[in-house]
Every structure is written in structure tokens, then in C-alpha cells.
Design an enzyme around this catalytic site. Structure first.
Site, PDB file in Angstrom:
ATOM      1  N   LYS A 122       0.844  -1.203   0.000  1.00  0.00           N
ATOM      2  CA  LYS A 122       0.000   0.000   0.000  1.00  0.00           C
ATOM      3  C   LYS A 122       0.877   1.251   0.000  1.00  0.00           C
ATOM      4  O   LYS A 122       0.603   2.213  -0.709  1.00  0.00           O
ATOM      5  CB  LYS A 122      -0.945  -0.013   1.206  1.00  0.00           C
ATOM      6  CG  LYS A 122      -2.098  -0.994   1.031  1.00  0.00           C
ATOM      7  CD  LYS A 122      -2.828  -1.316   2.316  1.00  0.00           C
ATOM      8  CE  LYS A 122      -3.800  -2.474   2.081  1.00  0.00           C
ATOM      9  NZ  LYS A 122      -4.367  -3.015   3.310  1.00  0.00           N
ATOM     10  N   GLN A 150      -5.454  -1.949   9.428  1.00  0.00           N
ATOM     11  CA  GLN A 150      -5.209  -3.256   8.807  1.00  0.00           C
ATOM     12  C   GLN A 150      -5.802  -4.378   9.658  1.00  0.00           C
ATOM     13  O   GLN A 150      -5.612  -4.422  10.876  1.00  0.00           O
ATOM     14  CB  GLN A 150      -3.684  -3.447   8.632  1.00  0.00           C
ATOM     15  CG  GLN A 150      -3.283  -4.706   7.890  1.00  0.00           C
ATOM     16  CD  GLN A 150      -3.670  -4.699   6.421  1.00  0.00           C
ATOM     17  OE1 GLN A 150      -3.812  -3.659   5.798  1.00  0.00           O
ATOM     18  NE2 GLN A 150      -3.861  -5.871   5.851  1.00  0.00           N
ATOM     19  N   ASP A 176     -11.647   1.841   3.181  1.00  0.00           N
ATOM     20  CA  ASP A 176     -11.885   0.400   3.039  1.00  0.00           C
ATOM     21  C   ASP A 176     -13.358   0.105   2.723  1.00  0.00           C
ATOM     22  O   ASP A 176     -13.689  -0.970   2.228  1.00  0.00           O
ATOM     23  CB  ASP A 176     -11.575  -0.307   4.368  1.00  0.00           C
ATOM     24  CG  ASP A 176     -10.228  -1.005   4.386  1.00  0.00           C
ATOM     25  OD1 ASP A 176      -9.790  -1.462   3.320  1.00  0.00           O
ATOM     26  OD2 ASP A 176      -9.631  -1.089   5.476  1.00  0.00           O
TER      27      ASP A 176
END
Ligand code: GUN
Length: 285
Positions: free
Chosen positions: A53, A97, A120
């Protein structure tokens, strides 16, 4: 005839190049998109994801910040950090995460993220928006699946799509996005009776089960497009949910693992981060 191999790595690169151009233009107007990633603990796979990322951000010109917290971080401490990031004007996107260590309530953390920074697409408000077709942030992996189908000119409208797997982060949102694109959608799972009979009806088959090589050639209709969302670590290395070598002889198009859906997740995350920056900037005017 062997299937077309859907090159997710290439499509992901194309999307990142498009975003790099867009970010260069945005910077001229004073908008610099920023993504903050929070990583708790030392799960090796998570570290690889986060590194990828960061690399993608750098390539596109997105400012990226990483908060690395020890595995024994408490819930209150993590929630306090999320609150700081929610209130930090330089932060457009927040990504915590997953998975989180077991002392932390994942749901409470996802709920704490400002929905306008939830790149997300995991916050219940954004899940609801996905349901009614008003998404700002579509969940990254399912949205990546749709993008692959579209960029390979695979007709979704009117197709019979079968999604195997009903997780909140892949199966359910993938089914919803296929529906919004006018597919007739069927969701199958571990309790489905005669799964092979159902998967054989699919013009588009999405495998999101989490079991290596679970979808075999006899489960696939000749000419179907097969999208493999699986990422299973086996003794022989990374492997999808589809028996690729056999299924590619039956399908018309198929994604490999690695190099299929995986790279798309990050591309869509980047797209969501740019969208977040644009939406926040528009809101300030
Ligand atoms: N862990 C594995 N994939 C993902 C993802 O797409 N988002 C987050 N937040 N965690 C993950």
C-alpha cells in the site's frame, strides 16, 4: 481452447497510472490526498500488504503515513488514535489493517472510523450505502472484481453470477455490486446443497471461499468467466480457491493467483483515497 488470462497486475497498473495523472492535477489546486495506515502487531502477511500500500501511494503521489503499534496495544489506545486521525485535517483516508489482535474489538474500531475517511468501505454506514447503490467507497476487493470484468468487456448485465462465499468483506458486497450491474445473482456457501449444480449455472463465477483449489473443472460451465478471490498460503506457495490449471481449459476467462484480484484491491484503495480527498475538499468550499 484455453481461457483468456485476466491480468490484474496490468489493470491495477493502468488504474494507478490514471490516478497519478489525476493526483498531479489535484495538487495544482492545492489538494494533496493522504492515506494513514494503522498496523497493530506483527502478522507477516499484514506487513506485506501494508508495504504494498505504501509503495502504491508513493507511485501515485499520495502522502502516506504508517502508525505501527505493538501487538499488546489496548482497545482504548487504538480508539484514541482513530479519533486523532478522524480530527486530523491532513488525513483523507484511514485504514486499520485487519486482522487485529484478539484483545481488540474489530467491530468497535471499524465503527469509530469517520465514514468519510473509511477508504476500506467497512463502516456500517458505507456498507449500507453500498446496499442502496450510493457508495462513495465501495469495498476494495469486490469493486476490483467488477473493474476486472468491465475492463475485459465481460458482460455483467443479464449474466447469471454465482458468488461462492458470504463474508462481509468479499462475498456479500461482491454479490451486491454484481446486482447493481444487472446480473442475476446467486450466493452459495458451506450449507448450499449440491454446490456443483449451482456453480455450473454461472456465466460469471466468483470464488471467495478460502480453500485451496476448491473449484474444480467439473464445477464450471464451459465458457464461464471465473474470478478467483482466494489467497491461500500452502506448502507449494500462494494458491487460489480455483484449480487454475484445469479450470482454464473450460472457462473463457480466468484470473490467476497471484496477479489477478490481489493487485486490484490496492488500486481501488488508492482510488477511494483520491475520492475521499476530493469529497473533503469539496465539502470545505
Ligand atoms: N486485511 C486483508 N485485506 C485487508 C483490506 O483490504 N483492508 C484491511 N483494512 N485489512 C485487510
Amino acid at each position: 481452447m484455453s481461457a483468456t488470462i485476466i491480468d490484474g497486475k496490468k489493470i491495477s497498473s493502468d488504474i494507478k497510472a490514471e490516478l497519478a495523472e489525476e493526483v498531479a492535477e489535484l495538487k495544482k489546486t492545492g489538494i494533496e490526498p493522504g492515506l494513514t495506515v494503522v498496523l497493530v502487531g506483527d502478522d507477516p502477511a499484514s506487513h506485506v500488504y501494508v508495504k504494498n500500500k505504501e509503495k502504491a501511494c508513493e507511485l501515485i503521489g499520495i502522502r502516506s503515513v504508517k502508525h505501527q503499534l505493538p501487538a499488546d496495544t489496548g482497545q482504548e489506545e487504538l480508539l484514541a488514535l482513530v479519533d486523532d486521525l478522524n480530527n486530523d485535517d491532513k488525513v483523507d483516508g484511514i485504514l486499520v489493517q485487519l486482522p487485529l489482535p484478539e484483545q481488540i474489538d474489530e467491530h468497535a474500531v471499524l465503527l469509530a472510523i469517520d465514514p468519510e475517511k473509511d477508504v476500506d468501505g467497512f463502516h456500517p454506514l458505507n456498507v449500507g450505502k453500498l446496499m442502496i447503490g450510493e457508495s462513495v467507497f465501495e469495498s476494495c476487493t469486490p469493486s476490483g472484481v467488477i473493474e476486472l470484468l468491465k475492463r475485459y468487456d465481460i458482460e455483467i448485465s443479464g449474466a447469471h453470477a454465482v458468488v461462492v462465499g458470504r463474508s462481509n468483506i468479499v462475498g456479500k458486497p461482491a454479490a451486491m455490486l454484481l446486482l447493481h450491474n444487472n446480473a442475476t445473482v446467486e450466493i452459495c456457501h458451506s450449507r448450499t446443497k449440491d454446490l456443483a449444480a449451482e456453480t455450473r449455472r454461472a456465466d460469471i463465477l466468483i470464488a471467495a471461499i478460502g480453500r485451496p483449489k476448491f473449484i474444480t473443472a467439473d464445477m464450471v460451465k464451459p465458457g464461464a468467466a471465473v474470478i478467483d478471490v482466494g489467497m491461500n498460503r500452502t506448502d507449494e506457495g500462494l494458491c487460489g480457491d480455483v484449480d487454475f490449471e484445469a479450470v482454464k481449459e473450460v472457462a473463457s476467462a480466468i484470473t490467476p493467483v497471484p496477479g489477478g484480484v490481489g493487485p486490484m484491491t490496492i488500486a481501488i484503495l488508492m482510488r477511494n483515497t483520491v475520492a475521499a480527498a476530493k469529497a473533503r475538499a469539496a465539502g470545505k468550499k
